[in-house]
Scaffold this motif. Structure first.
Motif, PDB file in Angstrom:
ATOM      1  N   GLU A  68      35.848  41.164  37.108  1.00 53.60           N
ATOM      2  CA  GLU A  68      35.314  42.520  37.106  1.00 53.60           C
ATOM      3  C   GLU A  68      36.178  43.456  36.269  1.00 53.60           C
ATOM      4  O   GLU A  68      35.673  44.359  35.605  1.00 53.60           O
ATOM      5  CB  GLU A  68      35.224  43.050  38.540  1.00 53.60           C
ATOM      6  CG  GLU A  68      34.279  42.277  39.436  1.00 53.60           C
ATOM      7  CD  GLU A  68      32.836  42.413  39.003  1.00 53.60           C
ATOM      8  OE1 GLU A  68      32.486  43.444  38.401  1.00 53.60           O
ATOM      9  OE2 GLU A  68      32.045  41.476  39.261  1.00 53.60           O
ATOM     10  N   GLY A  69      37.488  43.224  36.312  1.00 55.44           N
ATOM     11  CA  GLY A  69      38.416  44.123  35.625  1.00 55.44           C
ATOM     12  C   GLY A  69      38.314  44.053  34.122  1.00 55.44           C
ATOM     13  O   GLY A  69      38.489  45.069  33.431  1.00 55.44           O
ATOM     14  N   ARG A  70      38.032  42.860  33.599  1.00 54.92           N
ATOM     15  CA  ARG A  70      37.908  42.735  32.148  1.00 54.92           C
ATOM     16  C   ARG A  70      36.783  43.626  31.626  1.00 54.92           C
ATOM     17  O   ARG A  70      36.929  44.308  30.607  1.00 54.92           O
ATOM     18  CB  ARG A  70      37.661  41.272  31.763  1.00 54.92           C
ATOM     19  CG  ARG A  70      37.600  41.053  30.254  1.00 54.92           C
ATOM     20  CD  ARG A  70      37.382  39.606  29.901  1.00 54.92           C
ATOM     21  NE  ARG A  70      38.594  38.811  30.115  1.00 54.92           N
ATOM     22  CZ  ARG A  70      38.710  37.839  30.993  1.00 54.92           C
ATOM     23  NH1 ARG A  70      37.698  37.548  31.792  1.00 54.92           N
ATOM     24  NH2 ARG A  70      39.839  37.147  31.113  1.00 54.92           N
ATOM     25  N   GLU A  71      35.666  43.645  32.334  1.00 54.51           N
ATOM     26  CA  GLU A  71      34.543  44.491  31.922  1.00 54.51           C
ATOM     27  C   GLU A  71      34.919  45.971  32.023  1.00 54.51           C
ATOM     28  O   GLU A  71      34.550  46.775  31.162  1.00 54.51           O
ATOM     29  CB  GLU A  71      33.321  44.195  32.797  1.00 54.51           C
ATOM     30  CG  GLU A  71      32.080  44.977  32.398  1.00 54.51           C
ATOM     31  CD  GLU A  71      30.870  44.597  33.227  1.00 54.51           C
ATOM     32  OE1 GLU A  71      29.868  45.327  33.181  1.00 54.51           O
ATOM     33  OE2 GLU A  71      30.937  43.555  33.919  1.00 54.51           O
ATOM     34  N   LEU A  72      35.654  46.327  33.073  1.00 60.11           N
ATOM     35  CA  LEU A  72      36.096  47.709  33.245  1.00 60.11           C
ATOM     36  C   LEU A  72      37.002  48.137  32.096  1.00 60.11           C
ATOM     37  O   LEU A  72      36.843  49.229  31.538  1.00 60.11           O
ATOM     38  CB  LEU A  72      36.829  47.866  34.579  1.00 60.11           C
ATOM     39  CG  LEU A  72      37.521  49.210  34.822  1.00 60.11           C
ATOM     40  CD1 LEU A  72      36.490  50.324  34.870  1.00 60.11           C
ATOM     41  CD2 LEU A  72      38.350  49.159  36.100  1.00 60.11           C
ATOM     42  N   LEU A  73      37.947  47.284  31.730  1.00 58.10           N
ATOM     43  CA  LEU A  73      38.868  47.609  30.643  1.00 58.10           C
ATOM     44  C   LEU A  73      38.131  47.734  29.314  1.00 58.10           C
ATOM     45  O   LEU A  73      38.475  48.580  28.484  1.00 58.10           O
ATOM     46  CB  LEU A  73      39.967  46.548  30.555  1.00 58.10           C
ATOM     47  CG  LEU A  73      40.954  46.509  31.732  1.00 58.10           C
ATOM     48  CD1 LEU A  73      41.909  45.339  31.578  1.00 58.10           C
ATOM     49  CD2 LEU A  73      41.727  47.818  31.832  1.00 58.10           C
ATOM     50  N   GLU A  74      37.128  46.882  29.104  1.00 60.31           N
ATOM     51  CA  GLU A  74      36.344  46.970  27.877  1.00 60.31           C
ATOM     52  C   GLU A  74      35.569  48.287  27.824  1.00 60.31           C
ATOM     53  O   GLU A  74      35.483  48.928  26.776  1.00 60.31           O
ATOM     54  CB  GLU A  74      35.392  45.778  27.776  1.00 60.31           C
ATOM     55  CG  GLU A  74      36.095  44.455  27.515  1.00 60.31           C
ATOM     56  CD  GLU A  74      35.140  43.280  27.515  1.00 60.31           C
ATOM     57  OE1 GLU A  74      33.946  43.479  27.855  1.00 60.31           O
ATOM     58  OE2 GLU A  74      35.574  42.156  27.175  1.00 60.31           O
ATOM     59  N   LEU A  79      35.213  53.870  25.729  1.00 63.96           N
ATOM     60  CA  LEU A  79      35.250  55.303  25.994  1.00 63.96           C
ATOM     61  C   LEU A  79      36.394  55.971  25.234  1.00 63.96           C
ATOM     62  O   LEU A  79      36.229  57.034  24.645  1.00 63.96           O
ATOM     63  CB  LEU A  79      35.408  55.543  27.501  1.00 63.96           C
ATOM     64  CG  LEU A  79      35.451  57.001  27.964  1.00 63.96           C
ATOM     65  CD1 LEU A  79      34.157  57.706  27.608  1.00 63.96           C
ATOM     66  CD2 LEU A  79      35.708  57.069  29.460  1.00 63.96           C
ATOM     67  N   GLU A  80      37.553  55.330  25.245  1.00 66.03           N
ATOM     68  CA  GLU A  80      38.701  55.882  24.529  1.00 66.03           C
ATOM     69  C   GLU A  80      38.448  55.915  23.030  1.00 66.03           C
ATOM     70  O   GLU A  80      38.872  56.834  22.334  1.00 66.03           O
ATOM     71  CB  GLU A  80      39.949  55.052  24.836  1.00 66.03           C
ATOM     72  CG  GLU A  80      40.453  55.206  26.261  1.00 66.03           C
ATOM     73  CD  GLU A  80      41.621  54.290  26.562  1.00 66.03           C
ATOM     74  OE1 GLU A  80      41.774  53.277  25.833  1.00 66.03           O
ATOM     75  OE2 GLU A  80      42.364  54.568  27.514  1.00 66.03           O
ATOM     76  N   SER A  81      37.734  54.891  22.524  1.00 76.30           N
ATOM     77  CA  SER A  81      37.402  54.843  21.105  1.00 76.30           C
ATOM     78  C   SER A  81      36.522  56.017  20.714  1.00 76.30           C
ATOM     79  O   SER A  81      36.723  56.661  19.681  1.00 76.30           O
ATOM     80  CB  SER A  81      36.700  53.522  20.773  1.00 76.30           C
ATOM     81  OG  SER A  81      36.252  53.508  19.449  1.00 76.30           O
ATOM     82  N   HIS A 158      33.321  38.187  23.172  1.00 74.52           N
ATOM     83  CA  HIS A 158      33.533  39.632  23.094  1.00 74.52           C
ATOM     84  C   HIS A 158      34.226  40.064  21.802  1.00 74.52           C
ATOM     85  O   HIS A 158      34.605  41.225  21.663  1.00 74.52           O
ATOM     86  CB  HIS A 158      34.341  40.121  24.305  1.00 74.52           C
ATOM     87  CG  HIS A 158      35.764  39.630  24.345  1.00 74.52           C
ATOM     88  ND1 HIS A 158      36.100  38.324  24.577  1.00 74.52           N
ATOM     89  CD2 HIS A 158      36.939  40.285  24.183  1.00 74.52           C
ATOM     90  CE1 HIS A 158      37.411  38.188  24.561  1.00 74.52           C
ATOM     91  NE2 HIS A 158      37.941  39.358  24.319  1.00 74.52           N
ATOM     92  N   VAL A 159      34.364  39.121  20.864  1.00 71.38           N
ATOM     93  CA  VAL A 159      34.984  39.425  19.567  1.00 71.38           C
ATOM     94  C   VAL A 159      33.955  39.289  18.453  1.00 71.38           C
ATOM     95  O   VAL A 159      33.233  38.289  18.383  1.00 71.38           O
ATOM     96  CB  VAL A 159      36.191  38.494  19.298  1.00 71.38           C
ATOM     97  CG1 VAL A 159      36.746  38.719  17.893  1.00 71.38           C
ATOM     98  CG2 VAL A 159      37.287  38.735  20.341  1.00 71.38           C
ATOM     99  N   VAL A 160      33.895  40.293  17.586  1.00 67.67           N
ATOM    100  CA  VAL A 160      32.984  40.300  16.432  1.00 67.67           C
ATOM    101  C   VAL A 160      33.766  39.930  15.181  1.00 67.67           C
ATOM    102  O   VAL A 160      34.921  40.323  15.030  1.00 67.67           O
ATOM    103  CB  VAL A 160      32.362  41.703  16.244  1.00 67.67           C
ATOM    104  CG1 VAL A 160      31.466  41.750  15.008  1.00 67.67           C
ATOM    105  CG2 VAL A 160      31.584  42.125  17.475  1.00 67.67           C
TER     106      VAL A 160
END
Length: 300
Positions: A68-74, A79-81, A158-160
Protein backbone atom coordinates in the motif's frame (compact mmCIF):
# COMPACT_ATOMS: atom_id res chain seq x y z
CA UNK A 1 0.36 9.53 11.09
CA UNK A 2 2.76 7.16 9.35
CA UNK A 3 6.32 8.44 9.13
CA UNK A 4 6.99 8.89 5.40
CA UNK A 5 10.76 8.72 5.79
CA UNK A 6 10.44 5.37 7.51
CA UNK A 7 8.01 4.20 4.84
CA UNK A 8 10.43 5.15 2.08
CA UNK A 9 13.18 3.27 3.87
CA UNK A 10 11.00 0.17 4.23
CA UNK A 11 9.99 0.27 0.54
CA UNK A 12 13.64 0.63 -0.44
CA UNK A 13 14.62 -2.36 1.70
CA UNK A 14 11.85 -4.39 0.10
CA UNK A 15 13.04 -3.47 -3.37
CA UNK A 16 16.76 -3.93 -2.69
CA UNK A 17 16.64 -7.03 -0.52
CA UNK A 18 18.82 -5.69 2.29
CA UNK A 19 19.35 -2.67 4.51
CA UNK A 20 22.84 -2.11 3.10
CA UNK A 21 21.63 -2.10 -0.51
CA UNK A 22 18.71 0.18 0.39
CA UNK A 23 21.11 2.59 2.08
CA UNK A 24 23.24 2.76 -1.04
CA UNK A 25 20.20 3.53 -3.18
CA UNK A 26 18.83 6.18 -0.80
CA UNK A 27 22.16 7.84 -0.10
CA UNK A 28 22.03 7.11 3.66
CA UNK A 29 24.13 4.95 5.94
CA UNK A 30 22.80 1.46 6.78
CA UNK A 31 22.46 2.60 10.38
CA UNK A 32 20.24 5.51 9.33
CA UNK A 33 17.98 3.24 7.28
CA UNK A 34 17.70 0.79 10.17
CA UNK A 35 16.77 3.61 12.55
CA UNK A 36 14.12 4.91 10.14
CA UNK A 37 12.51 1.47 9.89
CA UNK A 38 12.72 0.93 13.66
CA UNK A 39 11.00 4.27 14.24
CA UNK A 40 8.20 3.16 11.93
CA UNK A 41 7.96 -0.15 13.80
CA UNK A 42 7.61 1.71 17.11
CA UNK A 43 4.87 3.91 15.68
CA UNK A 44 2.93 0.87 14.45
CA UNK A 45 3.81 -1.29 17.45
CA UNK A 46 4.59 -4.16 15.11
CA UNK A 47 7.75 -5.75 13.60
CA UNK A 48 8.16 -5.06 9.88
CA UNK A 49 11.49 -6.79 9.19
CA UNK A 50 13.03 -10.02 10.42
CA UNK A 51 16.67 -10.95 9.98
CA UNK A 52 17.49 -14.02 7.89
CA UNK A 53 21.20 -14.76 7.64
CA UNK A 54 22.91 -11.67 6.26
CA UNK A 55 19.71 -10.33 4.77
CA UNK A 56 16.25 -9.39 5.95
CA UNK A 57 12.72 -10.50 5.14
CA UNK A 58 9.53 -8.51 5.45
CA UNK A 59 6.96 -9.70 7.95
CA UNK A 60 3.38 -10.13 6.80
CA UNK A 61 2.60 -6.67 8.19
CA UNK A 62 5.67 -5.29 6.44
CA UNK A 63 4.64 -6.76 3.07
CA UNK A 64 1.15 -5.28 3.40
CA UNK A 65 2.57 -1.88 4.32
CA UNK A 66 4.98 -1.90 1.38
CA UNK A 67 2.22 -2.91 -1.03
CA UNK A 68 0.00 0.00 0.00
CA UNK A 69 2.84 2.37 0.85
CA UNK A 70 4.50 2.17 -2.53
CA UNK A 71 1.33 3.48 -4.18
CA UNK A 72 1.07 6.23 -1.56
CA UNK A 73 4.65 7.34 -2.17
CA UNK A 74 4.09 7.36 -5.92
CA UNK A 75 1.00 9.53 -5.48
CA UNK A 76 2.91 11.87 -3.19
CA UNK A 77 5.75 12.07 -5.71
CA UNK A 78 3.26 12.94 -8.43
CA UNK A 79 1.76 15.65 -6.24
CA UNK A 80 5.17 17.10 -5.40
CA UNK A 81 6.05 17.11 -9.10
CA UNK A 82 2.94 19.16 -9.92
CA UNK A 83 3.47 21.48 -6.95
CA UNK A 84 7.07 22.15 -7.93
CA UNK A 85 5.98 23.68 -11.24
CA UNK A 86 8.95 24.95 -13.22
CA UNK A 87 11.21 25.26 -10.19
CA UNK A 88 12.92 21.99 -9.18
CA UNK A 89 13.17 21.55 -5.41
CA UNK A 90 16.54 19.83 -5.68
CA UNK A 91 19.09 18.94 -8.38
CA UNK A 92 17.90 16.27 -10.82
CA UNK A 93 19.63 13.00 -9.95
CA UNK A 94 20.77 11.17 -13.08
CA UNK A 95 22.21 7.65 -13.31
CA UNK A 96 24.02 6.80 -16.54
CA UNK A 97 26.53 4.37 -18.02
CA UNK A 98 29.98 5.90 -18.54
CA UNK A 99 30.03 6.27 -22.33
CA UNK A 100 26.62 7.96 -22.26
CA UNK A 101 27.85 10.24 -19.48
CA UNK A 102 30.52 11.45 -21.88
CA UNK A 103 28.48 11.35 -25.07
CA UNK A 104 24.99 12.44 -23.97
CA UNK A 105 24.80 13.62 -20.37
CA UNK A 106 27.71 16.07 -20.51
CA UNK A 107 25.84 18.54 -22.75
CA UNK A 108 22.76 18.09 -20.55
CA UNK A 109 24.68 19.07 -17.42
CA UNK A 110 25.98 22.15 -19.20
CA UNK A 111 22.45 23.20 -20.13
CA UNK A 112 21.00 22.39 -16.70
CA UNK A 113 23.07 24.97 -14.90
CA UNK A 114 21.43 27.92 -13.18
CA UNK A 115 22.21 31.45 -14.31
CA UNK A 116 23.68 31.96 -10.85
CA UNK A 117 25.90 28.90 -11.25
CA UNK A 118 23.62 26.68 -9.18
CA UNK A 119 23.77 22.93 -9.85
CA UNK A 120 20.48 21.75 -11.35
CA UNK A 121 21.54 18.17 -12.13
CA UNK A 122 24.08 15.60 -10.95
CA UNK A 123 25.16 12.33 -12.55
CA UNK A 124 26.45 8.99 -11.26
CA UNK A 125 27.94 6.50 -13.72
CA UNK A 126 26.87 2.90 -13.06
CA UNK A 127 26.00 -0.20 -15.05
CA UNK A 128 22.55 0.04 -16.73
CA UNK A 129 21.10 -2.69 -14.50
CA UNK A 130 22.02 -0.64 -11.44
CA UNK A 131 20.81 2.58 -13.08
CA UNK A 132 17.40 1.06 -13.76
CA UNK A 133 17.15 -0.12 -10.17
CA UNK A 134 18.13 3.33 -8.88
CA UNK A 135 15.27 4.89 -10.83
CA UNK A 136 12.83 2.18 -9.80
CA UNK A 137 13.63 2.59 -6.09
CA UNK A 138 13.74 6.39 -6.14
CA UNK A 139 17.51 6.71 -5.65
CA UNK A 140 17.68 8.51 -9.03
CA UNK A 141 15.13 10.61 -10.88
CA UNK A 142 16.24 9.67 -14.38
CA UNK A 143 18.52 7.07 -15.94
CA UNK A 144 20.24 6.66 -19.29
CA UNK A 145 20.43 2.94 -20.02
CA UNK A 146 21.11 0.65 -22.95
CA UNK A 147 19.76 -2.56 -24.41
CA UNK A 148 22.06 -4.79 -26.42
CA UNK A 149 20.05 -6.72 -28.99
CA UNK A 150 21.46 -9.88 -27.38
CA UNK A 151 21.10 -8.75 -23.74
CA UNK A 152 17.75 -6.98 -23.19
CA UNK A 153 17.23 -4.78 -20.14
CA UNK A 154 13.70 -4.90 -18.72
CA UNK A 155 11.99 -1.99 -16.99
CA UNK A 156 9.59 -2.39 -14.03
CA UNK A 157 5.94 -1.59 -14.72
CA UNK A 158 6.16 1.76 -12.92
CA UNK A 159 9.13 2.91 -15.01
CA UNK A 160 8.76 4.54 -18.45
CA UNK A 161 11.50 4.45 -21.09
CA UNK A 162 11.96 6.52 -24.25
CA UNK A 163 14.28 5.94 -27.21
CA UNK A 164 17.33 8.19 -27.57
CA UNK A 165 19.58 6.60 -30.21
CA UNK A 166 21.24 3.44 -31.49
CA UNK A 167 24.92 2.82 -30.77
CA UNK A 168 26.99 0.33 -32.76
CA UNK A 169 30.08 -1.36 -31.33
CA UNK A 170 33.20 -1.95 -33.42
CA UNK A 171 36.07 -4.36 -33.08
CA UNK A 172 39.21 -2.47 -32.05
CA UNK A 173 42.51 -4.09 -32.99
CA UNK A 174 46.15 -3.16 -33.55
CA UNK A 175 47.11 -1.82 -36.98
CA UNK A 176 49.57 -4.69 -37.26
CA UNK A 177 46.86 -7.31 -36.76
CA UNK A 178 46.32 -9.57 -39.81
CA UNK A 179 42.66 -8.49 -40.00
CA UNK A 180 43.29 -4.76 -39.64
CA UNK A 181 43.22 -4.08 -43.38
CA UNK A 182 39.67 -5.40 -43.78
CA UNK A 183 36.87 -2.83 -43.87
CA UNK A 184 34.44 -5.19 -42.11
CA UNK A 185 35.04 -8.31 -40.06
CA UNK A 186 33.24 -11.64 -40.15
CA UNK A 187 32.51 -13.02 -36.70
CA UNK A 188 33.76 -16.44 -37.75
CA UNK A 189 37.23 -14.96 -38.34
CA UNK A 190 37.37 -13.78 -34.70
CA UNK A 191 36.51 -17.03 -32.93
CA UNK A 192 40.08 -17.88 -31.90
CA UNK A 193 41.15 -14.33 -30.99
CA UNK A 194 42.06 -13.27 -27.43
CA UNK A 195 39.69 -10.57 -26.13
CA UNK A 196 39.83 -7.69 -23.68
CA UNK A 197 36.47 -7.06 -22.03
CA UNK A 198 34.60 -5.18 -19.36
CA UNK A 199 34.26 -7.24 -16.12
CA UNK A 200 31.89 -10.16 -15.68
CA UNK A 201 28.41 -9.05 -14.71
CA UNK A 202 28.49 -5.90 -16.82
CA UNK A 203 26.01 -5.85 -19.70
CA UNK A 204 28.76 -5.17 -22.25
CA UNK A 205 30.60 -8.28 -21.04
CA UNK A 206 27.43 -10.35 -21.41
CA UNK A 207 26.95 -9.00 -24.93
CA UNK A 208 30.49 -10.07 -25.82
CA UNK A 209 29.90 -13.52 -24.35
CA UNK A 210 27.00 -14.03 -26.76
CA UNK A 211 28.73 -12.74 -29.88
CA UNK A 212 29.46 -16.29 -31.09
CA UNK A 213 26.33 -17.95 -29.67
CA UNK A 214 25.24 -19.25 -33.06
CA UNK A 215 28.74 -20.58 -33.69
CA UNK A 216 28.71 -22.75 -30.57
CA UNK A 217 31.54 -21.03 -28.71
CA UNK A 218 32.36 -18.07 -26.46
CA UNK A 219 35.14 -15.47 -26.69
CA UNK A 220 38.43 -16.23 -24.96
CA UNK A 221 38.81 -13.29 -22.56
CA UNK A 222 42.39 -12.67 -21.40
CA UNK A 223 41.91 -9.25 -19.77
CA UNK A 224 39.08 -7.43 -18.00
CA UNK A 225 38.84 -3.73 -17.22
CA UNK A 226 35.82 -1.45 -16.69
CA UNK A 227 37.38 1.39 -18.71
CA UNK A 228 37.05 1.15 -22.50
CA UNK A 229 40.19 3.31 -22.84
CA UNK A 230 42.15 0.53 -21.15
CA UNK A 231 40.67 -2.01 -23.56
CA UNK A 232 41.72 0.17 -26.50
CA UNK A 233 45.25 0.40 -25.09
CA UNK A 234 45.43 -3.38 -24.68
CA UNK A 235 44.41 -3.69 -28.32
CA UNK A 236 47.09 -1.17 -29.35
CA UNK A 237 49.70 -3.24 -27.53
CA UNK A 238 48.57 -6.34 -29.41
CA UNK A 239 47.46 -8.12 -26.23
CA UNK A 240 43.89 -8.65 -27.38
CA UNK A 241 41.07 -7.28 -29.50
CA UNK A 242 38.07 -5.53 -27.97
CA UNK A 243 34.40 -4.81 -28.65
CA UNK A 244 34.04 -1.04 -28.09
CA UNK A 245 30.85 1.03 -28.62
CA UNK A 246 31.08 4.26 -30.58
CA UNK A 247 29.10 6.44 -28.17
CA UNK A 248 31.37 8.67 -26.13
CA UNK A 249 34.46 7.07 -27.67
CA UNK A 250 37.32 9.56 -27.99
CA UNK A 251 39.49 9.62 -31.13
CA UNK A 252 41.46 6.39 -31.31
CA UNK A 253 45.22 6.65 -30.74
CA UNK A 254 47.66 5.80 -33.48
CA UNK A 255 48.36 2.10 -33.68
CA UNK A 256 44.75 0.90 -33.55
CA UNK A 257 41.80 0.76 -35.94
CA UNK A 258 38.09 0.15 -35.38
CA UNK A 259 36.25 -2.14 -37.76
CA UNK A 260 32.50 -2.93 -37.76
CA UNK A 261 31.24 -6.47 -37.93
CA UNK A 262 30.04 -7.46 -41.39
CA UNK A 263 26.60 -8.39 -40.06
CA UNK A 264 26.38 -5.24 -37.88
CA UNK A 265 24.97 -7.43 -35.12
CA UNK A 266 26.46 -5.60 -32.15
CA UNK A 267 24.09 -2.65 -31.76
CA UNK A 268 22.61 -1.37 -28.52
CA UNK A 269 19.62 0.91 -28.12
CA UNK A 270 20.09 3.80 -25.72
CA UNK A 271 16.98 4.85 -23.77
CA UNK A 272 16.08 7.25 -20.99
CA UNK A 273 14.09 5.92 -18.03
CA UNK A 274 12.02 7.62 -15.33
CA UNK A 275 9.15 6.72 -13.01
CA UNK A 276 5.62 7.19 -14.32
CA UNK A 277 4.87 9.42 -11.37
CA UNK A 278 7.50 11.87 -12.68
CA UNK A 279 6.17 11.96 -16.24
CA UNK A 280 4.77 15.50 -15.91
CA UNK A 281 7.70 16.92 -13.99
CA UNK A 282 9.07 20.01 -15.82
CA UNK A 283 12.59 18.99 -14.85
CA UNK A 284 12.17 15.49 -16.27
CA UNK A 285 10.56 16.77 -19.47
CA UNK A 286 13.35 19.28 -20.05
CA UNK A 287 16.06 16.70 -19.39
CA UNK A 288 14.42 14.15 -21.70
CA UNK A 289 14.13 16.80 -24.40
CA UNK A 290 17.80 17.72 -24.14
CA UNK A 291 18.85 14.06 -24.18
CA UNK A 292 16.67 13.42 -27.23
CA UNK A 293 18.37 16.30 -29.05
CA UNK A 294 21.79 14.93 -28.13
CA UNK A 295 20.77 11.42 -29.19
CA UNK A 296 19.68 12.70 -32.61
CA UNK A 297 23.28 13.78 -33.25
CA UNK A 298 24.70 10.29 -32.65
CA UNK A 299 25.68 8.59 -35.89
CA UNK A 300 23.68 5.39 -36.54
Amino acid sequence: MIDLQGLRALVAVAGSGSVVAAAGRLGYTPSAVSQQVKKLERELAAPLLERRGRGVLLTERGRALVSEGRELLETLERLESVAAGGAPRAPLRIASFSTATRGLVGPLLRELRGTDGATLATVTSVDPVDAMEMVATGAADLAVVHNWNSVPLSAPAHVVTEHLCFDEADIVLATGHPLADRLELDRAALVDEPWASTPKGAICHEALMRIFADLGTVPRVVAEDPDFSSLVELARQGVAIALVPRLGRPPLPSGVVARPLADHSQVREVRVAYRRTMAESPGIRRAVGLLTEAGALVEP
